[in-house]
Write a protein that holds these residues in place. Structure first.
Motif, short mmCIF file in Angstrom:
data_model
loop_
_atom_site.label_atom_id
_atom_site.label_comp_id
_atom_site.label_asym_id
_atom_site.label_seq_id
_atom_site.Cartn_x
_atom_site.Cartn_y
_atom_site.Cartn_z
N ALA A 160 7.58 6.93 3.64
CA ALA A 160 6.75 5.72 3.75
C ALA A 160 7.10 4.94 5.02
O ALA A 160 6.21 4.43 5.71
N ARG A 161 8.37 4.87 5.34
CA ARG A 161 8.79 4.15 6.54
C ARG A 161 8.19 4.81 7.79
O ARG A 161 7.73 4.13 8.71
N ALA A 162 8.19 6.14 7.79
CA ALA A 162 7.64 6.86 8.94
C ALA A 162 6.13 6.65 9.05
O ALA A 162 5.58 6.58 10.15
N LEU A 163 5.47 6.56 7.90
CA LEU A 163 4.01 6.41 7.92
C LEU A 163 3.54 4.99 8.20
O LEU A 163 2.39 4.78 8.61
N ALA A 164 4.41 4.01 7.96
CA ALA A 164 3.99 2.60 8.01
C ALA A 164 3.24 2.23 9.29
O ALA A 164 2.17 1.64 9.22
N PRO A 165 3.76 2.58 10.48
CA PRO A 165 3.03 2.18 11.70
C PRO A 165 1.81 3.05 12.01
O PRO A 165 1.32 3.03 13.13
N SER A 166 1.32 3.82 11.02
CA SER A 166 0.15 4.69 11.19
C SER A 166 0.26 5.64 12.39
O SER A 166 -0.58 5.62 13.28
N PRO A 167 1.29 6.50 12.39
CA PRO A 167 1.41 7.45 13.50
C PRO A 167 0.30 8.50 13.42
O PRO A 167 -0.31 8.69 12.37
N GLU B 220 0.83 -1.20 0.00
CA GLU B 220 0.00 0.00 0.00
C GLU B 220 0.88 1.27 0.00
O GLU B 220 0.64 2.21 -0.74
N LEU B 221 1.93 1.24 0.81
CA LEU B 221 2.80 2.41 0.92
C LEU B 221 3.67 2.58 -0.33
O LEU B 221 3.91 3.70 -0.77
N LEU B 222 4.12 1.46 -0.89
CA LEU B 222 4.91 1.55 -2.13
C LEU B 222 4.07 2.20 -3.22
O LEU B 222 4.56 2.99 -4.01
N GLU B 223 2.80 1.86 -3.22
CA GLU B 223 1.89 2.45 -4.19
C GLU B 223 1.74 3.95 -3.92
O GLU B 223 1.82 4.76 -4.83
N LEU B 224 1.55 4.28 -2.66
CA LEU B 224 1.37 5.68 -2.28
C LEU B 224 2.55 6.54 -2.73
O LEU B 224 2.38 7.67 -3.18
N ILE B 225 3.77 6.02 -2.61
CA ILE B 225 4.93 6.82 -2.98
C ILE B 225 5.35 6.57 -4.44
O ILE B 225 6.44 6.98 -4.87
N SER B 226 4.48 5.89 -5.19
CA SER B 226 4.73 5.58 -6.61
C SER B 226 6.07 4.88 -6.85
O SER B 226 6.84 5.25 -7.73
N MET B 227 6.35 3.88 -6.01
CA MET B 227 7.61 3.15 -6.18
C MET B 227 7.37 1.64 -6.16
O MET B 227 8.22 0.88 -5.69
N LYS B 228 6.23 1.25 -6.73
CA LYS B 228 5.82 -0.14 -6.67
C LYS B 228 6.85 -1.15 -7.15
O LYS B 228 6.98 -2.23 -6.58
N ASP B 229 7.58 -0.77 -8.20
CA ASP B 229 8.51 -1.74 -8.77
C ASP B 229 9.91 -1.65 -8.18
O ASP B 229 10.83 -2.30 -8.64
N LEU B 230 10.06 -0.82 -7.17
CA LEU B 230 11.42 -0.60 -6.65
C LEU B 230 11.61 -1.18 -5.25
O LEU B 230 12.62 -0.93 -4.60
N GLY B 231 10.66 -1.99 -4.81
CA GLY B 231 10.69 -2.51 -3.45
C GLY B 231 11.90 -3.36 -3.10
O GLY B 231 12.31 -3.43 -1.94
N ARG B 232 12.49 -3.98 -4.11
CA ARG B 232 13.62 -4.88 -3.84
C ARG B 232 14.97 -4.18 -3.92
O ARG B 232 16.01 -4.80 -3.73
N ARG B 233 14.93 -2.91 -4.24
CA ARG B 233 16.21 -2.19 -4.37
C ARG B 233 16.76 -1.83 -3.00
O ARG B 233 16.04 -1.74 -2.01
N TYR B 234 18.06 -1.56 -2.98
CA TYR B 234 18.72 -1.07 -1.77
C TYR B 234 18.87 0.45 -1.89
O TYR B 234 18.88 0.99 -3.01
N PRO B 235 18.98 1.13 -0.75
CA PRO B 235 19.04 2.59 -0.78
C PRO B 235 20.07 3.16 -1.78
O PRO B 235 19.79 4.14 -2.46
N ARG C 241 11.41 9.67 -0.24
CA ARG C 241 10.05 9.14 -0.33
C ARG C 241 9.93 7.84 0.47
O ARG C 241 8.94 7.60 1.15
N VAL C 242 10.99 7.03 0.40
CA VAL C 242 10.99 5.79 1.19
C VAL C 242 11.01 6.13 2.69
O VAL C 242 10.29 5.52 3.49
N ALA C 243 11.80 7.13 3.04
CA ALA C 243 11.86 7.53 4.46
C ALA C 243 10.47 7.98 4.93
O ALA C 243 10.06 7.69 6.06
#
Ligand SMILES: Nc1ncnc2c1ncn2[C@@H]1O[C@H](COP(=O)(O)OP(=O)(O)OP(=O)(O)O)[C@@H](O)[C@H]1O
Ligand SMILES: [Mg+2]
Length: 242
Positions: A144-151, A115-130, A140-142
């Motif tokens: 998504a990471r911050a949003l993941a636990p639904s703060p 869901e978050l990969l979609e939100l940040i428009s990076m669906k195909d980049l999930g397996r990449r390293y920073p 954008r990943v940072a």
């Protein structure tokens, strides 16, 4: 008010980094803490996040005093300029990090990461390293990471400072849209007037540990309350911004 700072004081070795700081931010608002370098913006954010303790004053989140509540229990996500991604984790693993800490089920984690990969428009980049991403993609990943636990509250400390001007402008607009979409109360630190004006609904101007003025970008531009504010935003006056 969702976040409130009441008479906050903080000194470092006798130096006043926060001097009777008072402000409130309503739920769902995107507020910018704007001020010159050393004016105490990061100090404020760190106290809200529970990374530093005020010497005196109250910090309230959702009407509850949180001074003695550990940062991890405050429901806060943050994106700091220097709070880099985990280098040896993929994009997916980075986003999943907070969910693993929360001991979510594997199924739930997979779903949320997608869901978050979609939100940040990076669906195909999930397996990449920073190191395989651009600076903008990393931030954008940072995010998504911050949003993941639904703060309930998102703190951003100059998240785009290390990024070149053009991409930075795009990211700004992107961030504003994202925050509007997920409707999360957010505090954004910047020392760039233009950035604050474009992104935030409310601007909190800091100077030498004090709050100089709080208002909408328009109020602050049209009606600066102190000489400092007038000087600081001068760059924007007369440019037809409003
Ligand atoms: N841990 C610390 N020990 C000593 N002094 C500190 C510490 N943290 C901050 N300060 C001082 O407090 C003041 C405010 O610092 P702060 O980092 O909040 O400023 P800032 O507005 O975020 O600046 P910048 O835009 O450069 O990031 C500065 O003078 C800084 O040197
Ligand atoms: Mg700072």
């Amino acid at each position: 008010m969702y976040v409130e700072m009441r008479h906050i004081n903080k000194t470092f070795d006798g130096f006043r980094a926060s001097d009777d700081v008072n402000f409130g931010i309503e739920r769902g608002q995107l507020a910018a803490l704007l001020g010159p370098s050393g004016s105490g913006k990061t100090t404020i954010l760190r106290m809200i996040a529970g990374l530093d303790k005020p010497d005196s004053g109250d910090i309230l989140i959702d009407e509850t005093r949180v001074n003695d509540l550990p940062g991890s229990k405050r429901g806060i996500g943050f994106v700091f300029q220097n709070y880099a991604l985990f280098r040896y984790m993929t994009v997916e693993e980075n986003i999943a990090f907070g969910l693993k800490v929360q001991k979510k089920s594997r199924q739930e984690i997979t779903y949320r990461v997608e869901e978050l990969l979609e939100l940040i428009s990076m669906k195909d980049l999930g397996r990449r390293y920073p190191h395989q991403l651009s600076g903008g993609q990393r931030q954008r990943v940072a995010f998504a990471r911050a949003l993941a636990p639904s703060p309930q509250l998102l703190l951003l400390d100059e998240p785009f400072a290390a990024i070149d001007a053009k991409v930075r402008r795009e990211l700004r607009t992107w961030l504003k849209d994202m925050i509007d979409r997920v409707k999360i109360t957010s505090i954004f630190v910047t020392h760039d007037q233009e950035e604050a004006m474009e992104v935030a609904g409310t601007i909190i101007l800091t100077n030498q540990g004090r709050i100089e003025q709080i208002g909408t970008p328009e109020e602050i531009c049209k009606n600066p309350k102190t000489e400092f504010v007038a000087d600081f935003i001068d760059v924007k006056l007369g440019t037809g911004h409003f």
